[in-house]
Write a protein that holds these residues in place. Sequence first.
Motif, mmCIF file in Angstrom:
data_model
loop_
_atom_site.group_PDB
_atom_site.id
_atom_site.type_symbol
_atom_site.label_atom_id
_atom_site.label_comp_id
_atom_site.label_asym_id
_atom_site.label_seq_id
_atom_site.Cartn_x
_atom_site.Cartn_y
_atom_site.Cartn_z
ATOM 1 N N ASN A 147 106.205 52.653 20.252
ATOM 2 C CA ASN A 147 105.228 52.052 19.345
ATOM 3 C C ASN A 147 105.354 50.538 19.364
ATOM 4 O O ASN A 147 106.456 50.000 19.358
ATOM 5 N N VAL A 148 104.188 49.863 19.385
ATOM 6 C CA VAL A 148 104.142 48.406 19.373
ATOM 7 C C VAL A 148 103.082 47.949 18.365
ATOM 8 O O VAL A 148 102.194 48.706 17.992
ATOM 9 N N ARG A 149 103.200 46.689 17.959
ATOM 10 C CA ARG A 149 102.212 46.079 17.059
ATOM 11 C C ARG A 149 101.436 45.042 17.860
ATOM 12 O O ARG A 149 102.021 44.245 18.586
ATOM 13 N N VAL A 150 100.109 45.063 17.706
ATOM 14 C CA VAL A 150 99.266 44.055 18.350
ATOM 15 C C VAL A 150 99.332 42.803 17.486
ATOM 16 O O VAL A 150 99.102 42.861 16.270
ATOM 17 N N ILE A 151 99.671 41.656 18.103
ATOM 18 C CA ILE A 151 99.844 40.428 17.317
ATOM 19 C C ILE A 151 98.813 39.354 17.652
ATOM 20 O O ILE A 151 98.825 38.277 17.055
ATOM 21 N N GLY A 153 94.475 38.797 19.188
ATOM 22 C CA GLY A 153 93.211 39.346 19.653
ATOM 23 C C GLY A 153 92.499 40.146 18.579
ATOM 24 O O GLY A 153 92.912 40.179 17.413
ATOM 25 N N PRO A 154 91.405 40.818 18.953
ATOM 26 C CA PRO A 154 90.582 41.543 17.968
ATOM 27 C C PRO A 154 91.295 42.733 17.315
ATOM 28 O O PRO A 154 90.864 43.199 16.266
ATOM 29 N N PHE A 155 92.378 43.215 17.904
ATOM 30 C CA PHE A 155 93.101 44.358 17.339
ATOM 31 C C PHE A 155 94.394 43.944 16.632
ATOM 32 O O PHE A 155 95.293 44.755 16.458
ATOM 33 N N THR A 156 94.472 42.672 16.204
ATOM 34 C CA THR A 156 95.665 42.165 15.523
ATOM 35 C C THR A 156 96.022 43.066 14.344
ATOM 36 O O THR A 156 95.144 43.511 13.603
ATOM 37 N N GLU A 157 97.324 43.331 14.212
ATOM 38 C CA GLU A 157 97.920 44.170 13.170
ATOM 39 C C GLU A 157 97.737 45.665 13.404
ATOM 40 O O GLU A 157 98.209 46.470 12.618
ATOM 41 N N PHE A 158 97.040 46.062 14.470
ATOM 42 C CA PHE A 158 96.967 47.477 14.806
ATOM 43 C C PHE A 158 98.318 47.886 15.395
ATOM 44 O O PHE A 158 98.981 47.115 16.073
ATOM 45 N N ILE A 159 98.693 49.133 15.132
ATOM 46 C CA ILE A 159 99.910 49.693 15.712
ATOM 47 C C ILE A 159 99.477 50.778 16.676
ATOM 48 O O ILE A 159 98.609 51.599 16.356
ATOM 49 N N GLY A 160 100.069 50.761 17.868
ATOM 50 C CA GLY A 160 99.696 51.740 18.877
ATOM 51 C C GLY A 160 100.886 52.160 19.713
ATOM 52 O O GLY A 160 102.020 51.720 19.507
ATOM 53 N N VAL A 176 95.465 52.728 20.580
ATOM 54 C CA VAL A 176 95.359 52.404 19.156
ATOM 55 C C VAL A 176 94.379 53.370 18.504
ATOM 56 O O VAL A 176 93.430 53.826 19.127
ATOM 57 N N SER A 177 94.629 53.680 17.266
ATOM 58 C CA SER A 177 93.744 54.571 16.523
ATOM 59 C C SER A 177 92.578 53.738 15.988
ATOM 60 O O SER A 177 92.749 52.845 15.158
ATOM 61 N N PHE A 178 91.387 54.031 16.507
ATOM 62 C CA PHE A 178 90.190 53.250 16.170
ATOM 63 C C PHE A 178 89.080 54.227 15.820
ATOM 64 O O PHE A 178 88.675 55.034 16.649
ATOM 65 N N PHE A 189 101.016 40.962 27.860
ATOM 66 C CA PHE A 189 102.338 41.193 27.272
ATOM 67 C C PHE A 189 102.555 40.363 26.011
ATOM 68 O O PHE A 189 103.250 40.773 25.096
ATOM 69 N N LEU A 190 101.982 39.161 25.978
ATOM 70 C CA LEU A 190 102.172 38.276 24.824
ATOM 71 C C LEU A 190 101.425 38.743 23.581
ATOM 72 O O LEU A 190 101.658 38.245 22.490
ATOM 73 N N GLN A 191 100.505 39.684 23.735
ATOM 74 C CA GLN A 191 99.691 40.129 22.605
ATOM 75 C C GLN A 191 100.300 41.279 21.827
ATOM 76 O O GLN A 191 99.746 41.713 20.835
ATOM 77 N N VAL A 192 101.452 41.777 22.266
ATOM 78 C CA VAL A 192 102.096 42.887 21.563
ATOM 79 C C VAL A 192 103.578 42.582 21.333
ATOM 80 O O VAL A 192 104.165 41.764 22.044
ATOM 81 N N GLU A 193 104.145 43.234 20.330
ATOM 82 C CA GLU A 193 105.573 43.123 20.092
ATOM 83 C C GLU A 193 106.116 44.482 19.734
ATOM 84 O O GLU A 193 105.418 45.323 19.174
ATOM 85 N N LYS A 194 107.375 44.709 20.066
ATOM 86 C CA LYS A 194 108.034 45.972 19.771
ATOM 87 C C LYS A 194 108.260 46.079 18.266
ATOM 88 O O LYS A 194 108.566 45.098 17.612
ATOM 89 N N ILE A 195 108.081 47.269 17.742
ATOM 90 C CA ILE A 195 108.311 47.488 16.299
ATOM 91 C C ILE A 195 109.766 47.797 16.057
ATOM 92 O O ILE A 195 110.371 48.559 16.757
#
Length: 195
Positions: A147-151, A153-160, A176-178, A189-195
């Motif tokens: 699982n990662v968090r989008v940090i 772009g348009p999906f910021t704060e989404f978890i996928g 991501v659940s949309f 790679f810069l748009q996501v971070e590990k939870i």
Amino acid sequence: MKGNAVVTEHTSENGQTNQPERAWYAIHTYSGYENKVKSHLEARIASMDMRNKIFRVIVPMEEEVEIKQGQRRTVQRKVFPGYVLVEMIMSDEAWYVVRNTPGVTSFVGSGTRPVPLQEHEIKTILKQVTKESDKPKAKVSFSKGQNVRVIDGPFTEFIGTVSDINLDRNKVTVLVSFFGRETPVVLDFLQVEKI
């Protein structure tokens, strides 16, 4: 003879002894001391006038892109931690110089006898170390199924969930659940971070 070095000489058909051949040897060092061993050994080669027996000393390195705190940076990583490669003609004197360099624990070989690296092994290593690649390898802190968090772009704060990682393009596919359905989104790679 100092230590247990074995000098291999070649005898020609007429019975004359030829000089031993140049070969690459791996030496084991204390982990983290590879660069110090390289500089110490190079200094000893110069001070003990062994340039005609010990030719090159390398610590195989490769560039890697690391992403920390949203920043991309290129770092040097040791390909073989704890090892240094030495091109030399094995003789008692050369063995003594290398073996008694501070930080060297041993030669790689069977028992106390140093064994040279095979030609195909050293060619692969040298090609890997000297190749000028367009892009360094990316180091990612997440893996498939994680699982990662989008940090960004348009999906910021989404978890996928990571479904694919493309190291060549520095892209990751995240499910991501949309609107109640899992949707694959391709991100840098810069748009996501590990939870």
